[in-house]
Design a protein around this motif. Structure first.
Motif, PDB file in Angstrom:
ATOM      1  N   ALA A  30     -84.772 -35.292 -23.929  1.00 16.30           N
ATOM      2  CA  ALA A  30     -84.257 -36.658 -23.980  1.00 16.30           C
ATOM      3  C   ALA A  30     -84.082 -37.192 -22.562  1.00 16.30           C
ATOM      4  O   ALA A  30     -83.488 -36.525 -21.708  1.00 16.30           O
ATOM      5  CB  ALA A  30     -82.919 -36.679 -24.709  1.00 16.30           C
ATOM      6  N   VAL A  34     -80.975 -42.067 -22.299  1.00 18.94           N
ATOM      7  CA  VAL A  34     -80.412 -41.945 -23.641  1.00 18.94           C
ATOM      8  C   VAL A  34     -78.886 -41.864 -23.563  1.00 18.94           C
ATOM      9  O   VAL A  34     -78.176 -42.396 -24.416  1.00 18.94           O
ATOM     10  CB  VAL A  34     -81.004 -40.709 -24.352  1.00 18.94           C
ATOM     11  N   ASN A  81     -88.168 -45.839 -26.791  1.00 22.84           N
ATOM     12  CA  ASN A  81     -88.909 -45.402 -27.972  1.00 22.84           C
ATOM     13  C   ASN A  81     -89.802 -46.532 -28.475  1.00 22.84           C
ATOM     14  O   ASN A  81     -89.614 -47.056 -29.580  1.00 22.84           O
ATOM     15  CB  ASN A  81     -87.928 -44.963 -29.063  1.00 22.84           C
ATOM     16  N   LEU A 132     -82.585 -43.599 -31.697  1.00 26.27           N
ATOM     17  CA  LEU A 132     -82.128 -42.400 -30.986  1.00 26.27           C
ATOM     18  C   LEU A 132     -82.416 -41.121 -31.760  1.00 26.27           C
ATOM     19  O   LEU A 132     -82.430 -40.041 -31.170  1.00 26.27           O
ATOM     20  CB  LEU A 132     -80.619 -42.495 -30.715  1.00 26.27           C
ATOM     21  N   TRP A 135     -84.544 -38.019 -30.685  1.00 17.70           N
ATOM     22  CA  TRP A 135     -84.102 -36.932 -29.798  1.00 17.70           C
ATOM     23  C   TRP A 135     -83.016 -36.081 -30.433  1.00 17.70           C
ATOM     24  O   TRP A 135     -82.390 -35.281 -29.740  1.00 17.70           O
ATOM     25  CB  TRP A 135     -83.611 -37.517 -28.473  1.00 17.70           C
ATOM     26  N   SER A 403     -76.692 -35.458 -35.447  1.00 12.27           N
ATOM     27  CA  SER A 403     -77.635 -34.990 -34.420  1.00 12.27           C
ATOM     28  C   SER A 403     -77.531 -33.482 -34.219  1.00 12.27           C
ATOM     29  O   SER A 403     -78.529 -32.816 -33.920  1.00 12.27           O
ATOM     30  CB  SER A 403     -77.358 -35.715 -33.098  1.00 12.27           C
TER      31      SER A 403
END
Length: 432
Positions: A30, A34, A81, A132, A135, A403
């Motif tokens: 990443a 980010v 992205n 996001l 990642w 995540s």
């Protein structure tokens, strides 16, 4: 602290080129930007209403800053992205579904254009999380972003306390710590302090940082938590951290030692400082006021007793400021029921259930423990705090848990070279 959190990997460095047998080209790490996107999302969820600050800040100016931060986060995530590559996420999918009852109920113009504005804000928030998700690979990368972001927010609280102690601990809040530079309430400060404390402790137990590096975060955060006198954040920290450490007990000797010493220390503190702890917990309130949850129960009873049509029961009244009759609801489930109806309550319950179920099914690991801590903390806080139905720090905590529970990006194995062709003698070919 950041350098200590990046330990690990294959001997000799990561095999990003896929040169080792059995591995393939792995996704690029990443980018540092980010972390900026994550910080901008956190800035958007700080809110615009709270305590009086040293320099009075117009609410319109604060709202412009928070909404500008969200727009900047979405734009930067789109730049990072551009091909719109995303990873499957049940949490973000359910959060996207939550937009449906929100928009339908808010489309009724009787509730005002503010409801539609809040829907647009939630849509941008969800869109940024989708961008996001590319990642999200189960690594503690976003944990470090989370800790740094809220540590910076708590740093502003410390600066305000040093510059003007009277403004930072006003009488109208009972002498509890507030934000003197940015209008932060005691529950907000307590929440941020509790979350980064728990995450820092888990990183130490997972050997992703040193004890000295974690102490830089944990010690001031615990001091600020004590100054806020926030019972929900304190109980949430203790219970959620205990559950997270229990998930590591079978595989981590450090977790077993920490758990044993923590239980012993808690027992000694309960005996030696029982009166002081009881006084801190009561905050000068009577037992009757405490049992009434400082007036929250009256608002809850009135909200549940209010007449509603079938449409309002299913879809809610539209996104608002999480209040009823001019008083804060201070309960995530009732706030979602009031604004997004029973359908919204079902979707929010599904989000927490899915995350909790995935966390329980994963093998013991540091990311799993951090996810359990975040999910448990949000579930406990939802009883006396609102925020699960709109862009808020609580949704950001759950996004971090999602995540951490995302499966690592699979490595593509190198193609197996074809077997060497066996040469057939000429006399054998003629014979065929």
């Amino acid at each position: 602290m950041g350098g200590d959190l990046t330990r690990g990997g294959l001997p000799g460095g990561p095999d990003t080129a896929g040169t080792r047998r059995g591995t393939g080209p792995r996704p690029a790490a990443a980018p540092k930007a980010v972390g900026i996107v994550w910080a901008l999302l956190g800035l958007n969820t700080l809110g615009s209403a709270g305590a009086k600050t040293i320099v009075p800040l117009p609410r319109s100016l604060i709202q412009m800053a928070t909404m500008g931060a969200l727009a900047a986060a979405f734009a930067l995530a789109l730049v990072l992205n551009p091909r719109l590559r995303i990873r499957a996420s049940a949490f973000v999918f359910l959060l996207t579904l939550l937009l449906v009852p929100s928009v339908i109920s808010s489309a009724n113009l009787e509730v005002g254009f503010g409801a539609l504005f809040r829907c647009a804000r939630l849509a941008l928030f969800v869109g940024t999380l989708w961008l996001l998700s590319r990642w999200w690979d189960g690594s503690p990368t976003f944990v470090r972003h989370h800790i740094r972001m809220y540590f910076a927010v708590l740093g502003s609280v410390v600066v305000g306390l040093v510059v003007s102690p009277g403004v930072a601990m006003p009488e109208y809040y009972g002498g509890r710590l507030v934000g003197a530079l940015w209008p932060l309430t005691p529950p907000q400060i307590g929440q941020y302090a509790a979350v980064i404390t728990g995450l820092a402790v888990l990183l130490v137990l997972g050997r992703r940082t040193t004890g000295a590096g974690a102490a830089v975060v944990i010690v001031p955060a615990l001091v600020l938590l004590a100054l806020t006198h926030t019972r929900t954040a304190t109980l949430g920290l203790l219970i959620a951290l205990a559950l997270a450490i229990c998930s590591l007990v079978l595989t981590s000797a450090a977790a077993r030692r920490f758990f044993a010493w923590a239980v012993l220390g808690a027992a000694v503190a309960a005996v030696a400082f029982s009166s002081a702890l009881r006084a801190w917990f009561l905050r000068g309130q009577s037992q009757e006021n405490l049992s009434d949850l400082t007036g929250r129960a009256k608002v809850w009873d009135a909200l549940l007793a209010a007449p509603r049509t079938t449409s309002e029961q299913l879809l809610g009244m539209g996104l608002g400021d999480k209040s009823f009759g001019g008083l804060p609801i201070d309960n995530s489930w009732l706030a979602v029921y009031h604004e997004q109806g029973l359908i919204g309550v079902f979707i929010v319950a599904a989000m927490i259930t899915v995350l909790g179920g995935v966390a329980l099914l994963r093998p013991p690991s540091l990311p799993r423990a951090c996810a359990i801590f975040l999910i448990s903390y949000v579930a406990i806080s939802s009883y006396t705090e609102a925020g699960l139905g709109d862009a808020s720090p609580y949704l950001l905590h759950l996004a971090l848990a999602a995540s951490l529970l995302a499966p690592p990006a699979g490595a593509t194995p190198l193609p197996t070279p074809p077997a060497p062709r066996r040469r057939v003698p000429r006399w054998a070919r003629d014979r065929r």
